[in-house]
Design a protein around this motif. Structure first.
Motif, PDB file in Angstrom:
ATOM      1  N   ALA A  22       1.176  -1.345  -0.142  1.00  0.00           N
ATOM      2  CA  ALA A  22       0.025   0.110   0.234  1.00  0.00           C
ATOM      3  C   ALA A  22       0.840   1.304  -0.467  1.00  0.00           C
ATOM      4  CB  ALA A  22      -1.008  -0.453   1.383  1.00  0.00           C
ATOM      5  N   GLN A  23       0.159   2.135  -0.713  1.00  0.00           N
ATOM      6  CA  GLN A  23       1.009   3.649  -0.417  1.00  0.00           C
ATOM      7  C   GLN A  23       0.108   4.910  -1.384  1.00  0.00           C
ATOM      8  OE1 GLN A  23       3.815   3.166  -4.189  1.00  0.00           O
ATOM      9  NE2 GLN A  23       3.488   1.016  -3.705  1.00  0.00           N
ATOM     10  N   VAL A  24       1.388   5.886  -1.970  1.00  0.00           N
ATOM     11  CA  VAL A  24       0.537   6.869  -2.266  1.00  0.00           C
ATOM     12  C   VAL A  24       0.300   6.069  -4.137  1.00  0.00           C
ATOM     13  CG1 VAL A  24       0.150   9.399  -3.020  1.00  0.00           C
ATOM     14  CG2 VAL A  24       0.941   8.447  -0.764  1.00  0.00           C
ATOM     15  N   GLY A  25      -0.767   7.091  -4.066  1.00  0.00           N
ATOM     16  CA  GLY A  25      -0.903   6.709  -5.628  1.00  0.00           C
ATOM     17  C   GLY A  25       0.773   7.415  -6.684  1.00  0.00           C
ATOM     18  N   LYS A  26       1.173   6.942  -7.991  1.00  0.00           N
ATOM     19  CA  LYS A  26       2.798   7.661  -8.685  1.00  0.00           C
ATOM     20  C   LYS A  26       2.178   8.836  -9.232  1.00  0.00           C
ATOM     21  CE  LYS A  26       6.115   6.601 -12.176  1.00  0.00           C
ATOM     22  NZ  LYS A  26       6.679   5.251 -12.407  1.00  0.00           N
ATOM     23  N   SER A  27       2.389   9.756  -9.340  1.00  0.00           N
ATOM     24  CA  SER A  27       1.745  10.854  -9.996  1.00  0.00           C
ATOM     25  C   SER A  27       2.063  10.601 -11.684  1.00  0.00           C
ATOM     26  CB  SER A  27       2.179  12.095  -9.349  1.00  0.00           C
ATOM     27  OG  SER A  27       2.453  13.410  -9.783  1.00  0.00           O
ATOM     28  N   VAL A  28       1.382  11.232 -12.314  1.00  0.00           N
ATOM     29  CA  VAL A  28       1.413  11.263 -13.410  1.00  0.00           C
ATOM     30  C   VAL A  28       0.687  12.596 -14.026  1.00  0.00           C
ATOM     31  CG1 VAL A  28       0.764   9.009 -13.878  1.00  0.00           C
ATOM     32  CG2 VAL A  28      -0.427   9.628 -13.863  1.00  0.00           C
ATOM     33  N   GLY A  29       1.507  13.618 -13.306  1.00  0.00           N
ATOM     34  CA  GLY A  29       1.156  15.233 -13.178  1.00  0.00           C
ATOM     35  C   GLY A  29       0.931  15.883 -12.389  1.00  0.00           C
ATOM     36  N   LEU A  30       0.172  15.330 -11.091  1.00  0.00           N
ATOM     37  CA  LEU A  30      -0.122  15.636 -10.231  1.00  0.00           C
ATOM     38  C   LEU A  30       0.308  15.886  -8.933  1.00  0.00           C
ATOM     39  CD1 LEU A  30      -3.691  16.422  -8.886  1.00  0.00           C
ATOM     40  CD2 LEU A  30      -2.751  14.689  -7.855  1.00  0.00           C
ATOM     41  N   ALA A  31      -0.220  17.250  -8.493  1.00  0.00           N
ATOM     42  CA  ALA A  31       0.045  17.585  -7.664  1.00  0.00           C
ATOM     43  C   ALA A  31       0.108  17.616  -6.206  1.00  0.00           C
ATOM     44  CB  ALA A  31       1.199  19.003  -7.281  1.00  0.00           C
ATOM     45  N   ASP A  32       1.151  17.251  -4.955  1.00  0.00           N
ATOM     46  CA  ASP A  32      -0.230  17.147  -3.590  1.00  0.00           C
ATOM     47  C   ASP A  32       0.046  18.646  -2.681  1.00  0.00           C
ATOM     48  OD1 ASP A  32      -0.293  17.119  -0.839  1.00  0.00           O
ATOM     49  OD2 ASP A  32       1.007  16.440   0.129  1.00  0.00           O
ATOM     50  N   VAL A  33      -0.799  18.965  -2.837  1.00  0.00           N
ATOM     51  CA  VAL A  33      -1.148  20.767  -2.641  1.00  0.00           C
ATOM     52  C   VAL A  33      -1.016  20.686  -1.059  1.00  0.00           C
ATOM     53  CG1 VAL A  33      -3.487  20.531  -1.550  1.00  0.00           C
ATOM     54  CG2 VAL A  33      -2.849  22.831  -2.267  1.00  0.00           C
ATOM     55  N   ASN A  34      -0.322  19.928  -0.652  1.00  0.00           N
ATOM     56  CA  ASN A  34       0.414  19.841   0.847  1.00  0.00           C
ATOM     57  C   ASN A  34       1.551  20.611   1.003  1.00  0.00           C
ATOM     58  OD1 ASN A  34      -1.975  20.669   2.568  1.00  0.00           O
ATOM     59  ND2 ASN A  34      -1.760  18.528   2.912  1.00  0.00           N
ATOM     60  N   THR A  35       2.037  20.331  -0.285  1.00  0.00           N
ATOM     61  CA  THR A  35       3.681  20.329  -0.247  1.00  0.00           C
ATOM     62  C   THR A  35       3.972  21.456  -1.852  1.00  0.00           C
ATOM     63  OG1 THR A  35       3.821  18.585  -1.649  1.00  0.00           O
ATOM     64  CG2 THR A  35       4.186  18.038   1.160  1.00  0.00           C
ATOM     65  N   ILE A  36       3.649  21.680  -2.514  1.00  0.00           N
ATOM     66  CA  ILE A  36       3.999  22.074  -4.075  1.00  0.00           C
ATOM     67  C   ILE A  36       4.291  23.115  -3.116  1.00  0.00           C
ATOM     68  CG2 ILE A  36       1.554  23.329  -3.605  1.00  0.00           C
ATOM     69  CD1 ILE A  36       1.906  23.021  -7.117  1.00  0.00           C
ATOM     70  N   SER A  37       5.393  24.353  -3.926  1.00  0.00           N
ATOM     71  CA  SER A  37       6.090  25.502  -3.871  1.00  0.00           C
ATOM     72  C   SER A  37       5.156  26.193  -4.240  1.00  0.00           C
ATOM     73  CB  SER A  37       7.662  25.358  -4.229  1.00  0.00           C
ATOM     74  OG  SER A  37       6.816  25.280  -5.830  1.00  0.00           O
ATOM     75  N   GLN A  38       5.523  27.302  -3.576  1.00  0.00           N
ATOM     76  CA  GLN A  38       4.211  28.835  -3.837  1.00  0.00           C
ATOM     77  C   GLN A  38       4.503  29.150  -5.292  1.00  0.00           C
ATOM     78  OE1 GLN A  38       5.531  32.351  -1.680  1.00  0.00           O
ATOM     79  NE2 GLN A  38       3.235  33.248  -1.684  1.00  0.00           N
ATOM     80  N   ALA A  39       5.422  28.498  -6.021  1.00  0.00           N
ATOM     81  CA  ALA A  39       6.326  29.139  -7.609  1.00  0.00           C
ATOM     82  C   ALA A  39       5.506  28.177  -7.762  1.00  0.00           C
ATOM     83  CB  ALA A  39       7.373  29.469  -7.745  1.00  0.00           C
ATOM     84  N   ASP A  40       5.551  27.059  -7.732  1.00  0.00           N
ATOM     85  CA  ASP A  40       4.745  25.941  -8.931  1.00  0.00           C
ATOM     86  C   ASP A  40       3.010  26.350  -8.496  1.00  0.00           C
ATOM     87  OD1 ASP A  40       6.769  24.693  -9.473  1.00  0.00           O
ATOM     88  OD2 ASP A  40       7.027  23.885  -8.047  1.00  0.00           O
ATOM     89  N   LEU A  41       2.495  26.374  -7.158  1.00  0.00           N
ATOM     90  CA  LEU A  41       1.600  27.132  -6.886  1.00  0.00           C
ATOM     91  C   LEU A  41       0.219  27.996  -7.849  1.00  0.00           C
ATOM     92  CD1 LEU A  41      -1.162  25.327  -5.165  1.00  0.00           C
ATOM     93  CD2 LEU A  41      -0.788  27.400  -4.012  1.00  0.00           C
ATOM     94  N   LEU A  42       1.479  28.842  -7.937  1.00  0.00           N
ATOM     95  CA  LEU A  42       0.626  30.197  -8.731  1.00  0.00           C
ATOM     96  C   LEU A  42       0.708  29.716 -10.480  1.00  0.00           C
ATOM     97  CD1 LEU A  42       3.141  32.881  -6.777  1.00  0.00           C
ATOM     98  CD2 LEU A  42       0.862  32.589  -7.258  1.00  0.00           C
TER      99      LEU A  42
END
Length: 211
Positions: A22-42
């Motif tokens: 069990a784990q976290v689904g592998k990202s295929v382009g999705l970012a985690d909102v709790n860890t994304i940087s401010q620059a990427d969030l913008l």
């Protein structure tokens, strides 16, 4: 008890330690909102400095519904929020997510919400690929998987499983393993709280369990 000592005791007691799948689904382009940087969030659709600052101040989000309420409070429409969720999201627990949370996954719809619920309890993403793959192709299965996680067993999880948790690198991996065997989540929170702040402990605790 240190990891090496625990391993010896486990071997002596005849305990078979099987790595969790069990784990976290592998990202295929999705970012985690709790860890994304401010620059990427913008760079996310419909994002502006005011909304980005509000998101950063509210982190960590415990559920996608919390993020959804924040976006709607900043006058984004449900359609605009869905475009945000194509890029950033709060992972849902496959075994406990509500119907409302599942339906916030872009393109999931009512049918997929039923299927997510039908095959509970989810044990691994291999199971997810098999069951959800009955209804959609492999690319869509992978796209849906990236929105989800299955809590890992702290005492048996492989390095790969632990490193799949957003924001966990080699240092935290070592700390996760250092304090095995865990008897409770409270023990995990105390141990990892030596290295990260209370908010980060809360964020990490969503992804783990003790069995």
């Amino acid at each position: 008890m240190r990891l090496a000592q625990w391993f010896c005791v486990a071997m002596w007691a005849g305990i078979l330690v099987v790595p969790a799948s069990a784990q976290v689904g592998k990202s295929v382009g999705l970012a985690d909102v709790n860890t994304i940087s401010q620059a990427d969030l913008l760079n996310v659709p419909h994002m502006n400095p005011q909304i980005a600052d509000a998101i950063l101040a509210a982190r960590p989000f415990d559920s996608i519904t919390q993020l959804h309420e924040l976006l709607l409070s900043h006058k984004l429409s449900a359609e605009q929020a869905a475009e945000v969720y194509a890029k950033v999201f709060v992972h849902i627990n496959l075994n406990t997510a509500t119907r409302e949370e599942i339906l916030l996954i872009p393109g999931a719809g009512k049918k997929m919400a039923r299927e997510f619920d039908e095959y509970r309890p989810w044990k691994s993403f291999k199971q997810f690929d098999k069951e959800i793959g009955k209804y959609v192709g492999p690319d869509e299965t992978a796209r849906l998987a990236q929105y989800c996680f299955i809590p890992i067993n702290l005492n048996t999880a492989s390095d790969e499983d632990i490193l799949s948790i957003p924001g966990v690198g080699p240092k935290l991996l070592a700390e996760f393993k250092e304090y095995r065997p865990y008897q409770s989540l409270k023990q995990f929170e105390r141990a990892i709280g030596k290295y990260v702040d209370e908010k980060e402990v809360r964020r990490l605790a969503r992804y783990v369990t003790v069995e």
